[in-house]
Design a protein around this motif. Sequence first.
Motif, PDB file in Angstrom:
ATOM      1  N   LEU A   1     -75.399  16.654  -4.643  1.00 17.56           N
ATOM      2  CA  LEU A   1     -74.913  15.295  -4.848  1.00 17.56           C
ATOM      3  C   LEU A   1     -76.061  14.349  -4.511  1.00 17.56           C
ATOM      4  N   LEU A   2     -76.587  13.680  -5.531  1.00 15.26           N
ATOM      5  CA  LEU A   2     -77.725  12.788  -5.376  1.00 15.26           C
ATOM      6  C   LEU A   2     -77.236  11.348  -5.511  1.00 15.26           C
ATOM      7  N   LEU A   3     -77.395  10.565  -4.445  1.00 16.45           N
ATOM      8  CA  LEU A   3     -76.917   9.189  -4.394  1.00 16.45           C
ATOM      9  C   LEU A   3     -78.114   8.255  -4.402  1.00 16.45           C
ATOM     10  N   VAL A   4     -78.168   7.370  -5.392  1.00 17.71           N
ATOM     11  CA  VAL A   4     -79.325   6.500  -5.590  1.00 17.71           C
ATOM     12  C   VAL A   4     -78.864   5.050  -5.534  1.00 17.71           C
ATOM     13  N   GLY A   5     -79.287   4.335  -4.505  1.00 20.08           N
ATOM     14  CA  GLY A   5     -78.926   2.928  -4.415  1.00 20.08           C
ATOM     15  C   GLY A   5     -78.710   2.495  -2.980  1.00 20.08           C
ATOM     16  N   PRO A   6     -78.558   1.188  -2.776  1.00 23.51           N
ATOM     17  CA  PRO A   6     -78.358   0.671  -1.420  1.00 23.51           C
ATOM     18  C   PRO A   6     -76.989   1.038  -0.876  1.00 23.51           C
ATOM     19  N   ARG A   7     -76.916   1.122   0.435  1.00 22.14           N
ATOM     20  CA  ARG A   7     -75.661   1.465   1.107  1.00 22.14           C
ATOM     21  C   ARG A   7     -75.169   0.267   1.899  1.00 22.14           C
ATOM     22  N   ASP A   8     -73.909  -0.066   1.719  1.00 22.28           N
ATOM     23  CA  ASP A   8     -73.282  -1.108   2.528  1.00 22.28           C
ATOM     24  C   ASP A   8     -73.006  -0.509   3.908  1.00 22.28           C
ATOM     25  N   PRO A   9     -73.648  -1.035   4.963  1.00 24.88           N
ATOM     26  CA  PRO A   9     -73.467  -0.429   6.289  1.00 24.88           C
ATOM     27  C   PRO A   9     -72.047  -0.517   6.819  1.00 24.88           C
ATOM     28  N   GLY A  10     -71.236  -1.422   6.256  1.00 24.44           N
ATOM     29  CA  GLY A  10     -69.864  -1.555   6.726  1.00 24.44           C
ATOM     30  C   GLY A  10     -68.879  -0.661   6.007  1.00 24.44           C
ATOM     31  N   TRP A  11     -69.355   0.123   5.036  1.00 20.46           N
ATOM     32  CA  TRP A  11     -68.463   0.971   4.240  1.00 20.46           C
ATOM     33  C   TRP A  11     -68.219   2.307   4.935  1.00 20.46           C
ATOM     34  N   GLN A  12     -67.070   2.434   5.592  1.00 18.48           N
ATOM     35  CA  GLN A  12     -66.635   3.669   6.254  1.00 18.48           C
ATOM     36  C   GLN A  12     -67.824   4.426   6.867  1.00 18.48           C
ATOM     37  N   PRO A  13     -68.516   3.813   7.813  1.00 14.39           N
ATOM     38  CA  PRO A  13     -69.787   4.374   8.287  1.00 14.39           C
ATOM     39  C   PRO A  13     -69.720   5.812   8.811  1.00 14.39           C
TER      40      PRO A  13
END
Length: 398
Positions: free
Chosen positions: A251-263
């Motif tokens: 699973l390759l995830l490309v992009g910014p991460r919202d730090p508040g999203w179910q950390p």
Amino acid sequence: MTGRHRRSGRAGRRLTVVVSGVPWDGVKGSERQLAEALTAHTDVLFVDPPVSPATPARYRGLSGAGRQWRPRSQPVSDRLTRLTPVALPGLSRPGVRAATWPMVRSQIRRTLREMRQWPTTVIACSTHDVLGRWGAGVTNVLYGTDDWVAGAELMRIDVKQIVAGEQRNLAGADVVLAVGPELAARWRESGAAPEVFPNGCDPDAYAGIGEVTPIELPPGFPDKIAGLSGQLSDRIDLRLLEAVADTGVGLLLVGPRDPGWQPQRVDALLARDNVHHTGPVPFERLLPCLARFGVGLTPYADTAFNRASFPLKTLEYLAAGLPVVSTDLPASRRLQAEFRELEITGDADSYALGVLDALATPPTEARVAARRAFARRHSWAARAARLVELLENREGTT
């Protein structure tokens, strides 16, 4: 103003001002892609959301610039200029908010004077106060890239403020564009006459995917890879990503991460050996990441905001020749009606099975060509040409 420049000899050329709801840097959204496509027809001034010296780095894009104290304008190409305006700290707070957009409009006017051009069209891509402020002869366009009211409810933003701004801009717009029929229907209830204006893609940007060197992945990473390109936020149904990872594929995830999203859950997902997160990647360096994908994922959660949206990533995956597995969104259903190969699934288990089926299906030249041909019919160039047609038709009747 830093990056000051003049464009002598441009007087009389058409100019469109695109006041974006998202910055130029980072995930390449619909505002930026439409602005670039419009340069085939008009000069463009792209206006970023305002920043202040207190704006956190994660909201200043990927340009690497430090804290900004003064407006910054710079040419992006011969026909496109970018302006990043500044505002007071706390620019969205009551009291300060009242001064923000008068300041931004003043900075836009100053940039226009330096360019020695005045707009024929101003496009607002948010609920902010920018329409009807530019005098007679300027066409005001409201471009609904998402359902902002539903988004405010999702992100716990002041809904009354968003509704008021939306209604003001609907009243001040000469042309109204809605990303999908769901948003268009809601706006018709306010007396508007919106044109359904879906997102597009840039097929040429993905044409060379077979010629690039794919990004390096950790040793032992699985060969079969499902990929997600875009922001990791609460728009995504995390259960679907967990289910895909449970199958053992990469699973390759490309992009910014919202730090508040179910950390905690996201941390646990990213800690798995078969999951890799690149972090933010500029659009110009995206192709080597997509070259690793065996299937593109559109795993959006079932929310009012997503149901009124049109995921950019689905068309972009297809433009890259990739199969796509999407959740059951109205926009995905409309695309599937035109292109049956698009896979739409329901719960987490069926989503994971859909991904495995896509990875097990050989990527024949015919399948890849069909995906790219379909994406080309939905290009940003076609969307820009349609907008120009709408504007010209209006000019012909006024």
